[in-house]
Design a protein around this motif. Sequence first.
Motif, PDB file in Angstrom:
ATOM      1  N   VAL A   1      -0.084 -10.988  -4.264  1.00  0.00           N
ATOM      2  CA  VAL A   1       0.938 -10.105  -4.832  1.00  0.00           C
ATOM      3  C   VAL A   1       0.522  -8.644  -4.692  1.00  0.00           C
ATOM      4  O   VAL A   1       1.330  -7.774  -4.351  1.00  0.00           O
ATOM      5  CB  VAL A   1       1.196 -10.463  -6.307  1.00  0.00           C
ATOM      6  CG1 VAL A   1       2.069  -9.402  -6.978  1.00  0.00           C
ATOM      7  CG2 VAL A   1       1.854 -11.824  -6.418  1.00  0.00           C
ATOM      8  N   LEU A   2      -0.750  -8.366  -4.944  1.00  0.00           N
ATOM      9  CA  LEU A   2      -1.236  -6.993  -4.855  1.00  0.00           C
ATOM     10  C   LEU A   2      -1.063  -6.435  -3.440  1.00  0.00           C
ATOM     11  O   LEU A   2      -0.569  -5.319  -3.255  1.00  0.00           O
ATOM     12  CB  LEU A   2      -2.706  -6.951  -5.274  1.00  0.00           C
ATOM     13  CG  LEU A   2      -3.372  -5.569  -5.325  1.00  0.00           C
ATOM     14  CD1 LEU A   2      -4.341  -5.500  -6.500  1.00  0.00           C
ATOM     15  CD2 LEU A   2      -4.135  -5.272  -4.033  1.00  0.00           C
TER      16      LEU A   2
ATOM     17  N   VAL B   1       0.943  -7.557  -0.968  1.00  0.00           N
ATOM     18  CA  VAL B   1       2.343  -7.491  -0.567  1.00  0.00           C
ATOM     19  C   VAL B   1       3.011  -6.252  -1.159  1.00  0.00           C
ATOM     20  O   VAL B   1       3.772  -5.544  -0.488  1.00  0.00           O
ATOM     21  CB  VAL B   1       3.084  -8.770  -0.998  1.00  0.00           C
ATOM     22  CG1 VAL B   1       4.594  -8.587  -0.834  1.00  0.00           C
ATOM     23  CG2 VAL B   1       2.622  -9.957  -0.167  1.00  0.00           C
ATOM     24  N   ARG B   2       2.710  -5.936  -2.413  1.00  0.00           N
ATOM     25  CA  ARG B   2       3.312  -4.759  -3.044  1.00  0.00           C
ATOM     26  C   ARG B   2       2.791  -3.470  -2.425  1.00  0.00           C
ATOM     27  O   ARG B   2       3.520  -2.472  -2.335  1.00  0.00           O
ATOM     28  CB  ARG B   2       3.016  -4.763  -4.543  1.00  0.00           C
ATOM     29  CG  ARG B   2       3.642  -5.906  -5.312  1.00  0.00           C
ATOM     30  CD  ARG B   2       3.314  -5.822  -6.782  1.00  0.00           C
ATOM     31  NE  ARG B   2       4.068  -4.770  -7.445  1.00  0.00           N
ATOM     32  CZ  ARG B   2       3.809  -4.329  -8.674  1.00  0.00           C
ATOM     33  NH1 ARG B   2       2.787  -4.834  -9.356  1.00  0.00           N
ATOM     34  NH2 ARG B   2       4.544  -3.375  -9.221  1.00  0.00           N
ATOM     35  N   HIS B   3       1.544  -3.463  -1.992  1.00  0.00           N
ATOM     36  CA  HIS B   3       0.963  -2.241  -1.426  1.00  0.00           C
ATOM     37  C   HIS B   3       1.418  -2.030   0.015  1.00  0.00           C
ATOM     38  O   HIS B   3       1.924  -0.951   0.357  1.00  0.00           O
ATOM     39  CB  HIS B   3      -0.558  -2.321  -1.483  1.00  0.00           C
ATOM     40  CG  HIS B   3      -1.251  -1.137  -0.890  1.00  0.00           C
ATOM     41  ND1 HIS B   3      -1.432   0.043  -1.572  1.00  0.00           N
ATOM     42  CD2 HIS B   3      -1.812  -0.934   0.345  1.00  0.00           C
ATOM     43  CE1 HIS B   3      -2.072   0.915  -0.814  1.00  0.00           C
ATOM     44  NE2 HIS B   3      -2.308   0.346   0.354  1.00  0.00           N
TER      45      HIS B   3
ATOM     46  N   ARG C   1       3.709  -3.914   1.739  1.00  0.00           N
ATOM     47  CA  ARG C   1       5.090  -4.322   1.978  1.00  0.00           C
ATOM     48  C   ARG C   1       5.210  -5.089   3.292  1.00  0.00           C
ATOM     49  O   ARG C   1       6.134  -4.874   4.091  1.00  0.00           O
ATOM     50  CB  ARG C   1       6.026  -3.110   1.953  1.00  0.00           C
ATOM     51  CG  ARG C   1       5.966  -2.346   0.633  1.00  0.00           C
ATOM     52  CD  ARG C   1       6.867  -1.126   0.614  1.00  0.00           C
ATOM     53  NE  ARG C   1       6.635  -0.347  -0.597  1.00  0.00           N
ATOM     54  CZ  ARG C   1       7.290  -0.536  -1.747  1.00  0.00           C
ATOM     55  NH1 ARG C   1       8.199  -1.489  -1.831  1.00  0.00           N
ATOM     56  NH2 ARG C   1       7.021   0.221  -2.806  1.00  0.00           N
TER      57      ARG C   1
ATOM     58  N   HIS D   1      -1.734   2.551 -10.683  1.00  0.00           N
ATOM     59  CA  HIS D   1      -1.851   2.123 -12.075  1.00  0.00           C
ATOM     60  C   HIS D   1      -2.113   3.293 -13.020  1.00  0.00           C
ATOM     61  O   HIS D   1      -2.148   3.096 -14.236  1.00  0.00           O
ATOM     62  CB  HIS D   1      -2.960   1.080 -12.220  1.00  0.00           C
ATOM     63  CG  HIS D   1      -2.581  -0.267 -11.671  1.00  0.00           C
ATOM     64  ND1 HIS D   1      -1.500  -0.971 -12.132  1.00  0.00           N
ATOM     65  CD2 HIS D   1      -3.127  -1.014 -10.678  1.00  0.00           C
ATOM     66  CE1 HIS D   1      -1.402  -2.117 -11.467  1.00  0.00           C
ATOM     67  NE2 HIS D   1      -2.373  -2.158 -10.577  1.00  0.00           N
TER      68      HIS D   1
ATOM     69  N   PRO E   1      -4.183  -0.186  -5.365  1.00  0.00           N
ATOM     70  CA  PRO E   1      -2.830  -0.337  -4.832  1.00  0.00           C
ATOM     71  C   PRO E   1      -1.961   0.901  -5.044  1.00  0.00           C
ATOM     72  O   PRO E   1      -2.188   1.680  -5.957  1.00  0.00           O
ATOM     73  CB  PRO E   1      -2.286  -1.500  -5.664  1.00  0.00           C
ATOM     74  CG  PRO E   1      -2.942  -1.329  -6.994  1.00  0.00           C
ATOM     75  CD  PRO E   1      -4.329  -0.812  -6.692  1.00  0.00           C
TER      76      PRO E   1
ATOM     77  N   PHE F   1       1.998   0.834  -5.141  1.00  0.00           N
ATOM     78  CA  PHE F   1       3.184  -0.004  -5.019  1.00  0.00           C
ATOM     79  C   PHE F   1       4.467   0.704  -5.402  1.00  0.00           C
ATOM     80  O   PHE F   1       5.548   0.115  -5.291  1.00  0.00           O
ATOM     81  CB  PHE F   1       3.031  -1.264  -5.891  1.00  0.00           C
ATOM     82  CG  PHE F   1       2.537  -0.986  -7.280  1.00  0.00           C
ATOM     83  CD1 PHE F   1       3.373  -0.485  -8.248  1.00  0.00           C
ATOM     84  CD2 PHE F   1       1.213  -1.222  -7.594  1.00  0.00           C
ATOM     85  CE1 PHE F   1       2.911  -0.221  -9.516  1.00  0.00           C
ATOM     86  CE2 PHE F   1       0.735  -0.960  -8.867  1.00  0.00           C
ATOM     87  CZ  PHE F   1       1.602  -0.457  -9.839  1.00  0.00           C
ATOM     88  N   ASP F   2       4.387   1.942  -5.857  1.00  0.00           N
ATOM     89  CA  ASP F   2       5.591   2.662  -6.271  1.00  0.00           C
ATOM     90  C   ASP F   2       5.935   3.811  -5.326  1.00  0.00           C
ATOM     91  O   ASP F   2       6.675   4.716  -5.688  1.00  0.00           O
ATOM     92  CB  ASP F   2       5.441   3.182  -7.697  1.00  0.00           C
ATOM     93  CG  ASP F   2       4.214   4.060  -7.879  1.00  0.00           C
ATOM     94  OD1 ASP F   2       3.355   4.086  -6.972  1.00  0.00           O
ATOM     95  OD2 ASP F   2       4.101   4.718  -8.929  1.00  0.00           O
TER      96      ASP F   2
END
Length: 452
Positions: free
Chosen positions: A50-51, A53-55, A57, A379, A397, A399-400
């Motif tokens: 998950v980490l 994939v979010r970073h 993409r 974070h 990460p 992710f935003d």
Amino acid sequence: MASVVKSKKACTVNPLKMSQPVGGALAFMGVRGSMPLLHGSQGCTSFGLVLFVRHFRESIPLQTTAMSEVATVLGGYENVEQAVLNIAQRTQPSLIGICSTGVTETKGDDVEGFITLIRERHPELAHIGLVYASTPDFKGAFQDGWAAAVTRMVETLVEVPTGPPRRGQVNLLPGCHLTPGDIEELREIIEAFGLAPVILPDLSDSLDGHIPDDFTPTTLGGTTLADIAGMGRSELTLAVGEQMRPAAAALGAKTGVPYVLFERLTGLVANDAFLMRLSELSGRPVPAKYRRQRSQLEDAMLDGHFFFGGCKVALGAEPDLLYAVGSFLAEMGCQIAAAVTTTESPLLERLPCDEVLIGDLEDLEQRAGDCELLITHAHGRQLAERLQLPFFRLGLPMFDRLGAAHQLTVGYRGTRGLVFDIGNLLLAHGHEPGPDDWRLAHEPAAATLAAD
């Protein structure tokens, strides 16, 4: 000299660090046709998947041995064997990189022995590389796992050379603090001198966000096993980041290839040394392109020093990234008022600040109250909001925001971009002068005069 202090809290409240297995898995993703395999429970792998994939993409190849409570107690050989056989049958990888986790390290599984037994029982797997890295998540941090995985790949996959060095071939060992964009930039710089780099791991070819012609369940690109095997015939190894010293030393001990370690490639002086070393090795002058980029960086530093000078910065990152960015900001006139990192490193004592804390984001928040800029990964966004600080996202990460894999901080061009990005952030959050800013101490405020 900075004093290095460890947090004495009973628990981590807002984590800054990521675990060793995640770092090791990312390193294996820099090899073509690779499938990282975490030897542990399914939850460990799900977290890392998950980490990433979010970073990035992107589709991330990551598998697990799915250890249950019973399997952990009895031993994990059957799980490792079955996982390797399933991966070999379904994805046909060139390399399976196995990383341990806390539960299997606590049990004490002999994974190297497992691999030997698997090789004996399944000769049909002879064409697949099997590399095991010990990456317990109850100690160390992300960059420790990356370093361990790269070192084990060097020890396992690089062959002892039987011929003379290949003229112009050099090895590049990038640390985990370098993005795929950073690695791509270093490749272009090295090739500009007529040199042929062999990069381990090469995330710029596997996690750079390109769309392949056909789906593959393994990594999309990266360094091939043949190129890794031939690293012993290079003329020189270029290691970036203190974390890569063990891998460079292991490569030198096995093949005799000398190495040069660059603690950072962010900043003017650091890149001068890097390009001069390439010039000496190749026998070519520094290309005009990079002379111009150097001049542009000098101009950017002159333009930006008005806004950087005296700025108090709170910085949280892995040691090598902390050192690279923190040292450059100090050269720009910033004051590193709060520095928090994840794991031990000999570089920490040399940071241009009074104290470096091995802790978490809560520790950083407690020290950043009077700062004017926050730099850490995504974070830290709630921390920045609570303290109302301008926030520059850096590290993994992220992710935003889009384009995390292409963020550039190395070379003259990357350093120039860092000056502009941070400088613009400081400009956007700066104080806009008003009439009251220019009045003398004995003069009434403008609001008082208006009321009269």
